[in-house]
Structures are given as C-alpha cells and as structure tokens.
Design an enzyme around this catalytic site. Structure first.
Site, PDB file in Angstrom:
ATOM      1  N   TYR A  40      -8.577  -1.092   6.159  1.00  0.00           N
ATOM      2  CA  TYR A  40      -8.717  -0.411   4.863  1.00  0.00           C
ATOM      3  C   TYR A  40      -9.650   0.791   4.946  1.00  0.00           C
ATOM      4  O   TYR A  40     -10.337   1.107   3.974  1.00  0.00           O
ATOM      5  CB  TYR A  40      -9.209  -1.400   3.804  1.00  0.00           C
ATOM      6  CG  TYR A  40      -8.134  -2.344   3.302  1.00  0.00           C
ATOM      7  CD1 TYR A  40      -6.946  -1.855   2.744  1.00  0.00           C
ATOM      8  CD2 TYR A  40      -8.307  -3.726   3.350  1.00  0.00           C
ATOM      9  CE1 TYR A  40      -5.966  -2.714   2.266  1.00  0.00           C
ATOM     10  CE2 TYR A  40      -7.328  -4.603   2.866  1.00  0.00           C
ATOM     11  CZ  TYR A  40      -6.164  -4.085   2.319  1.00  0.00           C
ATOM     12  OH  TYR A  40      -5.197  -4.942   1.842  1.00  0.00           O
TER      13      TYR A  40
ATOM     14  N   GLU B 126      -1.482   0.106  12.021  1.00  0.00           N
ATOM     15  CA  GLU B 126      -1.731  -1.276  11.608  1.00  0.00           C
ATOM     16  C   GLU B 126      -1.169  -2.290  12.605  1.00  0.00           C
ATOM     17  O   GLU B 126      -1.819  -3.298  12.907  1.00  0.00           O
ATOM     18  CB  GLU B 126      -1.162  -1.507  10.200  1.00  0.00           C
ATOM     19  CG  GLU B 126      -1.953  -0.725   9.143  1.00  0.00           C
ATOM     20  CD  GLU B 126      -1.281  -0.689   7.770  1.00  0.00           C
ATOM     21  OE1 GLU B 126      -0.197  -1.287   7.615  1.00  0.00           O
ATOM     22  OE2 GLU B 126      -1.855  -0.055   6.853  1.00  0.00           O
TER      23      GLU B 126
ATOM     24  N   PHE C 287     -15.217  -2.097  -5.374  1.00  0.00           N
ATOM     25  CA  PHE C 287     -13.846  -2.554  -5.201  1.00  0.00           C
ATOM     26  C   PHE C 287     -13.562  -2.861  -3.731  1.00  0.00           C
ATOM     27  O   PHE C 287     -12.912  -3.862  -3.408  1.00  0.00           O
ATOM     28  CB  PHE C 287     -12.920  -1.504  -5.836  1.00  0.00           C
ATOM     29  CG  PHE C 287     -11.611  -1.285  -5.188  1.00  0.00           C
ATOM     30  CD1 PHE C 287     -10.702  -2.331  -5.039  1.00  0.00           C
ATOM     31  CD2 PHE C 287     -11.231  -0.028  -4.743  1.00  0.00           C
ATOM     32  CE1 PHE C 287      -9.474  -2.118  -4.438  1.00  0.00           C
ATOM     33  CE2 PHE C 287     -10.012   0.175  -4.144  1.00  0.00           C
ATOM     34  CZ  PHE C 287      -9.131  -0.872  -3.979  1.00  0.00           C
TER      35      PHE C 287
ATOM     36  N   THR D 108       1.762  -1.408  -6.337  1.00  0.00           N
ATOM     37  CA  THR D 108       0.451  -1.995  -6.009  1.00  0.00           C
ATOM     38  C   THR D 108      -0.085  -2.828  -7.166  1.00  0.00           C
ATOM     39  O   THR D 108      -0.570  -3.935  -6.982  1.00  0.00           O
ATOM     40  CB  THR D 108      -0.552  -0.867  -5.690  1.00  0.00           C
ATOM     41  OG1 THR D 108      -0.035  -0.113  -4.586  1.00  0.00           O
ATOM     42  CG2 THR D 108      -1.923  -1.414  -5.334  1.00  0.00           C
TER      43      THR D 108
ATOM     44  N   ARG E 284       8.150  -1.425   1.170  1.00  0.00           N
ATOM     45  CA  ARG E 284       7.311  -1.121   0.002  1.00  0.00           C
ATOM     46  C   ARG E 284       8.091  -1.339  -1.297  1.00  0.00           C
ATOM     47  O   ARG E 284       7.548  -1.867  -2.270  1.00  0.00           O
ATOM     48  CB  ARG E 284       6.825   0.339   0.056  1.00  0.00           C
ATOM     49  CG  ARG E 284       5.859   0.646   1.177  1.00  0.00           C
ATOM     50  CD  ARG E 284       4.471   0.159   0.921  1.00  0.00           C
ATOM     51  NE  ARG E 284       3.786   0.894  -0.128  1.00  0.00           N
ATOM     52  CZ  ARG E 284       2.483   0.762  -0.393  1.00  0.00           C
ATOM     53  NH1 ARG E 284       1.730  -0.066   0.332  1.00  0.00           N
ATOM     54  NH2 ARG E 284       1.922   1.433  -1.366  1.00  0.00           N
TER      55      ARG E 284
ATOM     56  N   LYS F  21      -1.274 -12.156   1.931  1.00  0.00           N
ATOM     57  CA  LYS F  21      -2.718 -12.257   1.710  1.00  0.00           C
ATOM     58  C   LYS F  21      -3.107 -13.706   1.389  1.00  0.00           C
ATOM     59  O   LYS F  21      -2.228 -14.550   1.135  1.00  0.00           O
ATOM     60  CB  LYS F  21      -3.094 -11.300   0.572  1.00  0.00           C
ATOM     61  CG  LYS F  21      -2.804  -9.818   0.914  1.00  0.00           C
ATOM     62  CD  LYS F  21      -3.141  -8.891  -0.247  1.00  0.00           C
ATOM     63  CE  LYS F  21      -2.870  -7.434   0.118  1.00  0.00           C
ATOM     64  NZ  LYS F  21      -3.215  -6.504  -1.004  1.00  0.00           N
TER      65      LYS F  21
ATOM     66  N   ARG G 182       5.941  -8.590  -5.956  1.00  0.00           N
ATOM     67  CA  ARG G 182       4.814  -8.597  -6.906  1.00  0.00           C
ATOM     68  C   ARG G 182       5.277  -8.734  -8.351  1.00  0.00           C
ATOM     69  O   ARG G 182       4.624  -9.402  -9.159  1.00  0.00           O
ATOM     70  CB  ARG G 182       3.978  -7.322  -6.732  1.00  0.00           C
ATOM     71  CG  ARG G 182       3.155  -7.325  -5.433  1.00  0.00           C
ATOM     72  CD  ARG G 182       2.596  -5.956  -5.163  1.00  0.00           C
ATOM     73  NE  ARG G 182       1.759  -5.900  -3.955  1.00  0.00           N
ATOM     74  CZ  ARG G 182       1.546  -4.782  -3.270  1.00  0.00           C
ATOM     75  NH1 ARG G 182       2.091  -3.641  -3.661  1.00  0.00           N
ATOM     76  NH2 ARG G 182       0.777  -4.798  -2.198  1.00  0.00           N
TER      77      ARG G 182
ATOM     78  N   ASN H 142      -2.657  -9.412  -5.437  1.00  0.00           N
ATOM     79  CA  ASN H 142      -1.247  -8.978  -5.391  1.00  0.00           C
ATOM     80  C   ASN H 142      -0.474  -9.521  -4.173  1.00  0.00           C
ATOM     81  O   ASN H 142       0.576  -9.004  -3.816  1.00  0.00           O
ATOM     82  CB  ASN H 142      -1.126  -7.460  -5.557  1.00  0.00           C
ATOM     83  CG  ASN H 142      -1.783  -6.680  -4.428  1.00  0.00           C
ATOM     84  OD1 ASN H 142      -2.265  -7.262  -3.461  1.00  0.00           O
ATOM     85  ND2 ASN H 142      -1.790  -5.368  -4.543  1.00  0.00           N
TER      86      ASN H 142
ATOM     87  N   HIS I  60       0.725  -7.336   1.577  1.00  0.00           N
ATOM     88  CA  HIS I  60       0.461  -5.967   2.025  1.00  0.00           C
ATOM     89  C   HIS I  60       1.682  -5.443   2.775  1.00  0.00           C
ATOM     90  O   HIS I  60       2.348  -6.190   3.475  1.00  0.00           O
ATOM     91  CB  HIS I  60      -0.752  -5.938   2.978  1.00  0.00           C
ATOM     92  CG  HIS I  60      -0.858  -4.638   3.731  1.00  0.00           C
ATOM     93  ND1 HIS I  60      -1.513  -3.544   3.204  1.00  0.00           N
ATOM     94  CD2 HIS I  60      -0.344  -4.233   4.929  1.00  0.00           C
ATOM     95  CE1 HIS I  60      -1.408  -2.529   4.066  1.00  0.00           C
ATOM     96  NE2 HIS I  60      -0.707  -2.925   5.120  1.00  0.00           N
TER      97      HIS I  60
HETATM   98  P1  DAT Z   1      -1.240  -1.107  -1.434  1.00  0.00           P
HETATM   99  O1  DAT Z   1      -1.720  -2.477  -1.078  1.00  0.00           O
HETATM  100  O2  DAT Z   1      -0.113  -1.178  -2.413  1.00  0.00           O
HETATM  101  O3  DAT Z   1      -0.915  -0.257  -0.250  1.00  0.00           O
HETATM  102  P2  DAT Z   1      -3.716   0.392  -1.655  1.00  0.00           P
HETATM  103  O4  DAT Z   1      -3.595   0.598  -0.191  1.00  0.00           O
HETATM  104  O5  DAT Z   1      -3.946   1.585  -2.516  1.00  0.00           O
HETATM  105  O6  DAT Z   1      -2.425  -0.372  -2.225  1.00  0.00           O
HETATM  106  O7  DAT Z   1      -4.906  -0.629  -1.950  1.00  0.00           O
HETATM  107  C1  DAT Z   1      -5.119  -1.740  -1.112  1.00  0.00           C
HETATM  108  C2  DAT Z   1      -5.355  -2.975  -1.957  1.00  0.00           C
HETATM  109  O8  DAT Z   1      -6.536  -2.836  -2.709  1.00  0.00           O
HETATM  110  C3  DAT Z   1      -4.270  -3.257  -3.001  1.00  0.00           C
HETATM  111  O9  DAT Z   1      -3.206  -4.007  -2.475  1.00  0.00           O
HETATM  112  C4  DAT Z   1      -5.000  -4.027  -4.038  1.00  0.00           C
HETATM  113  C5  DAT Z   1      -6.375  -3.450  -3.989  1.00  0.00           C
HETATM  114  N1  DAT Z   1      -6.543  -2.430  -5.037  1.00  0.00           N
HETATM  115  C6  DAT Z   1      -6.027  -1.180  -5.054  1.00  0.00           C
HETATM  116  N2  DAT Z   1      -6.411  -0.502  -6.147  1.00  0.00           N
HETATM  117  C7  DAT Z   1      -7.212  -1.346  -6.835  1.00  0.00           C
HETATM  118  C8  DAT Z   1      -7.928  -1.269  -8.042  1.00  0.00           C
HETATM  119  N3  DAT Z   1      -7.927  -0.174  -8.784  1.00  0.00           N
HETATM  120  N4  DAT Z   1      -8.636  -2.353  -8.446  1.00  0.00           N
HETATM  121  C9  DAT Z   1      -8.647  -3.490  -7.709  1.00  0.00           C
HETATM  122  N5  DAT Z   1      -8.004  -3.625  -6.555  1.00  0.00           N
HETATM  123  C10 DAT Z   1      -7.294  -2.588  -6.127  1.00  0.00           C
HETATM  124 MG    MG Z   2      -2.122   0.549   1.310  1.00  0.00          MG
END
Ligand code: DAT
Ligand code: MG
Length: 275
Positions: free
Chosen positions: A169, A252, A183, A217, A211, A129, A228, A238, A241
């Site tokens: 997303y 993806e 968010f 996450t 992962r 990212k 991370r 973080n 991805h």
């Molecule tokens: P991941 O990236 O581990 O697959 P995700 O798909 O649930 O996690 O979410 C996508 C991204 O969104 C994640 O890398 C960081 C952000 N994110 C997720 N939950 C969040 C939250 N509660 N507050 C802020 N950012 C968040």
């Molecule tokens: Mg995800």
C-alpha cells in the site's frame, strides 16, 4: 406475452453451463415452452445468421465462416421462453455481445471472456482480506473467477507482515496528510487481523475485468452482481483486493509470490474460452 428464442452455443454445452443458463431463466419466472439439443446443419445456420451473411465485404465473409464453424463444433441447446417482454429482458440477462463489455450478474459477464482474437494474456493479483476469510467467502470468490474462465496460477493463505503491507500500500502511505495517516494505520491493522488468501489469476484483460468483478472500492457504490455489491457494506471492510493496473499487478505479484510459487499449466477448457 411474447416468446424469445434462446440457444446455448457449443461452448456453453462443453463448459457444462446448460443447467446454469436454464436456471437463470426459470428463476426469473419465464416459462419454458420448447427445448431440444441438436447439432445444427449449415443450411439452418445460414438462414439463422442471414443478416451477417448478407454483408459482402471480406472481413465479414471471414467472420461469417468462423461463426458457422464454431456453431457446428458441437451440440447446442435450443429453447423458447415465454413471458412479458422476454425478448428485451432475455437480452439484458445475456449481457453485451462482447464479454469485455458485459457486466457482472449477466450470463456473459459471469461466464465468458472474449469474442476476439490476438488475445493478450495478463495476470492480476487478487487477495481475499481477513474479513472475507472470516465470513467464509473464500470459495464464493474463487468460484466467481473460475466460472468466468480465468486460470488460477498461484494461491496461498498467509498472514502478511507489516513490511509487506507497507510495500503493498505504498501509494496510500505516501500521502502525508493526517486523514490518510490515520486511515493507513487502520488499513494495516485490519489487513493483519487474520489470515488472507492471496491469488494470481491469468486471462485476457483480467486486470480490468477483475476490478469490474470486485465492484467499486466503496461498497456503497458497488452494484449488485459484483463481489462487493453482493457481500459488503462499508469501505473499511470490503473483503477483497484486486490490482488496479497491469503495472501494479506485476509489482504486487512479485511482492507476494516467489517465482517458483507460480504454476504454468494448460487448462483443458482453453479452446472453449478463447477463439
Ligand atoms: P482498492 O482496494 O479498490 O484498490 P484503494 O487502493 O484506493 O482501493 O484503497 C485500498 C483500500 O483502502 C481499499 O480497498 C479500502 C481502503 N480504503 C480506501 N479508501 C478508504 C477510505 N476513504 N476510508 C477507509 N478505507 C479506505
Ligand atoms: Mg488499490
């Protein structure tokens, strides 16, 4: 004080991991008291693996023969390390016998993929990212996937469009409460704040293991040894991805790469990574 026998197997030598493994024991503080490179005889290995040999069913007979062949396929590096509780701690440093269960930070978790056969190759979409690029962590993250043994099959730096990110997303976008709307907007802004590095990695079970290498996450729950857990503090930054399932990996990869941007190639360490 106790002593432990540690040996770097032929694949560790072939993959040029002798210095890395020595360094892990040295920097932990253990004392090296014996060291030699050798090509073991069949007799030595039969004595060494006597417990496995003792089991007389057909399956373990086959497995024992393969083990001897593997251990005789090139030189090994035999060592004795000395220190408090080095037998138990040495095992902890190696990680689980099966690399699929070895966690990041252990030797097997960082450098190995398989103990098995009939492997099913997978691909995963991994992206560094904007904060990962800004923080000069591109090489670090590439290193972690390369050293584990995964094969890089696609790579590009790009600044994604809003449309691409909304598609990427889409599950998060679908949730319609106020909190996730806010968010989601923050996430898009963050992901568009600079270039990202998009990649496709190939290997056995790379989606799940990728992962595991990224860590949770939320960096507050990511353990040391994960990307991370080693480099990030907060969930909104973080740095990386990784696809969360084989199905989302497929989606993806198709979204971020055209077919001709994916390279099929034979990696020269394949026989040292897979049985
Ligand atoms: P991941 O990236 O581990 O697959 P995700 O798909 O649930 O996690 O979410 C996508 C991204 O969104 C994640 O890398 C960081 C952000 N994110 C997720 N939950 C969040 C939250 N509660 N507050 C802020 N950012 C968040
Ligand atoms: Mg995800």
């Amino acid at each position: 004080m106790e002593r432990s026998f540690v040996a770097i197997k032929p694949d560790g030598v072939q993959r040029k991991l002798v210095s890395e493994i020595l360094s892990r024991f040295e920097r932990r503080g253990y004392k090296l008291v014996a060291l030699k490179m050798l090509q073991p005889t069949r007799e030595l290995l039969e004595e060494h693996y006597q417990e496995i040999r003792a089991i007389q069913d057909l399956k373990s007979k086959k497995f024992f023969q393969d083990l001897i062949t593997y251990m005789r396929s090139g030189p090994i590096v035999a060592m004795v390390w000395e220190g408090e509780n080095v037998v138990k701690q040495g095992r902890a440093m190696l990680g689980a016998t099966n690399p699929q269960e070895s966690v990041p930070g252990t030797i097997r978790g960082d450098f190995t993929i398989t103990v098995g056969r009939n492997i099913a190759m997978e691909r995963s979409f991994v992206a560094i990212k904007p904060d990962g690029v800004q923080r000069k962590l591109v090489s670090e993250i590439l290193t972690r996937f390369e050293r584990r043994g995964y094969k890089l099959v696609a790579l590009k730096m790009l600044q994604p469009t809003r449309e691409l990110l909304e598609e990427h997303y889409q599950e998060i976008r679908a949730i319609q409460d106020l909190k996730s709307k806010k968010f989601f907007q923050d996430l898009i802004t963050y992901m568009r704040s600079g270039p990202i590095v998009a990649m496709v990695w190939e290997g056995e079970n790379v989606v799940k293991q990728g992962r595991a290498m990224l860590g949770a996450t939320n960096p507050q729950e990511s353990v040391p040894g994960t990307i991370r857990g080693d480099f990030t503090i907060t969930v909104g930054r973080n740095i990386v991805h990784g696809s969360d399932s084989v199905a989302s990996a497929q989606k993806e990869i198709g979204l971020w790469f055209r077919e001709e941007e994916i390279s099929s190639w034979d990696s020269n360490d394949h026989i040292w990574l897979y049985e």
